[in-house]
Design a protein around this motif. Sequence first.
Motif, PDB file in Angstrom:
ATOM      1  N   ARG A  22      -6.579  30.754  46.679  1.00 24.14           N
ATOM      2  CA  ARG A  22      -6.968  29.856  45.581  1.00 24.14           C
ATOM      3  C   ARG A  22      -8.360  30.241  45.098  1.00 24.14           C
ATOM      4  N   GLN A  23      -8.526  30.244  43.799  1.00 24.83           N
ATOM      5  CA  GLN A  23      -9.828  30.552  43.222  1.00 24.83           C
ATOM      6  C   GLN A  23     -10.512  29.262  42.817  1.00 24.83           C
ATOM      7  N   VAL A  24     -11.801  29.169  43.084  1.00 22.76           N
ATOM      8  CA  VAL A  24     -12.575  28.005  42.672  1.00 22.76           C
ATOM      9  C   VAL A  24     -12.837  28.112  41.176  1.00 22.76           C
ATOM     10  N   THR A  25     -12.436  27.062  40.429  1.00 22.89           N
ATOM     11  CA  THR A  25     -12.670  27.079  38.985  1.00 22.89           C
ATOM     12  C   THR A  25     -13.854  26.210  38.587  1.00 22.89           C
ATOM     13  N   GLN A  60     -17.072  23.200  40.220  1.00 20.78           N
ATOM     14  CA  GLN A  60     -17.663  22.278  41.192  1.00 20.78           C
ATOM     15  C   GLN A  60     -18.278  21.148  40.399  1.00 20.78           C
ATOM     16  N   THR A 106     -14.684  20.203  44.561  1.00 20.70           N
ATOM     17  CA  THR A 106     -14.373  21.600  44.289  1.00 20.70           C
ATOM     18  C   THR A 106     -12.967  21.661  43.726  1.00 20.70           C
ATOM     19  N   TYR A 155      -9.796  23.925  42.271  1.00 24.87           N
ATOM     20  CA  TYR A 155      -9.226  25.261  42.411  1.00 24.87           C
ATOM     21  C   TYR A 155      -8.329  25.594  41.224  1.00 24.87           C
ATOM     22  N   SER A 156      -7.959  26.875  41.100  1.00 27.43           N
ATOM     23  CA  SER A 156      -7.171  27.359  39.956  1.00 27.43           C
ATOM     24  C   SER A 156      -5.795  26.702  39.863  1.00 27.43           C
ATOM     25  N   ASP A 157      -5.228  26.254  40.994  1.00 23.67           N
ATOM     26  CA  ASP A 157      -3.918  25.602  40.957  1.00 23.67           C
ATOM     27  C   ASP A 157      -4.032  24.081  40.760  1.00 23.67           C
ATOM     28  N   THR A 160      -5.668  21.882  42.376  1.00 23.39           N
ATOM     29  CA  THR A 160      -5.894  21.086  43.573  1.00 23.39           C
ATOM     30  C   THR A 160      -7.399  20.935  43.737  1.00 23.39           C
TER      31      THR A 160
END
Length: 154
Positions: A3-6, A8, A59, A61-63, A65
């Motif tokens: 998962r990528q952090v998109t 914060q 935080t 994530y890209s999905d 979540t």
Amino acid sequence: MARQVTAQIKLQCPGGQATPAPPVGPALGQHGVNIGQFVQKFNDATKDVKGMMVPVVITVYSDRTFDFVTKSPPAAILLKIAAGIPHEKKKGGELINPEEKTKKSGKYKGFKVTKAQVADIAKKKIQDLNASDIEHASRIIEGTARSLGISVEG
């Protein structure tokens, strides 16, 4: 695939009483996060500090979540509670006491806290402070008390 952090997001919400209303709803909505799910999880996690403002770092994530980390309440709020300063209520967006509309340093002159109360607050806040030990954290809290006008005794 990881998962990528998109994003914060940093917010302050009342513990155990967060709602989808601003600032929570718009801040999370623009990142596509399920607002109701966050509100439910946050209120469950902070039910022990009900009504007190709690900083939270979310935080995203890209999905779509999310994870969140709650911090300890701000030192100024903990000092006001320890000193017995009455909570200022707002009425229609304005403070009830009109001469206190601006934030002034030294606003709470005449209120006192003890060194033991300061040490107790420092123990609660040490994870969130840039301090190596309780003594240094206590000095940081004492500085916050001085800036509020609260005197530290004993």
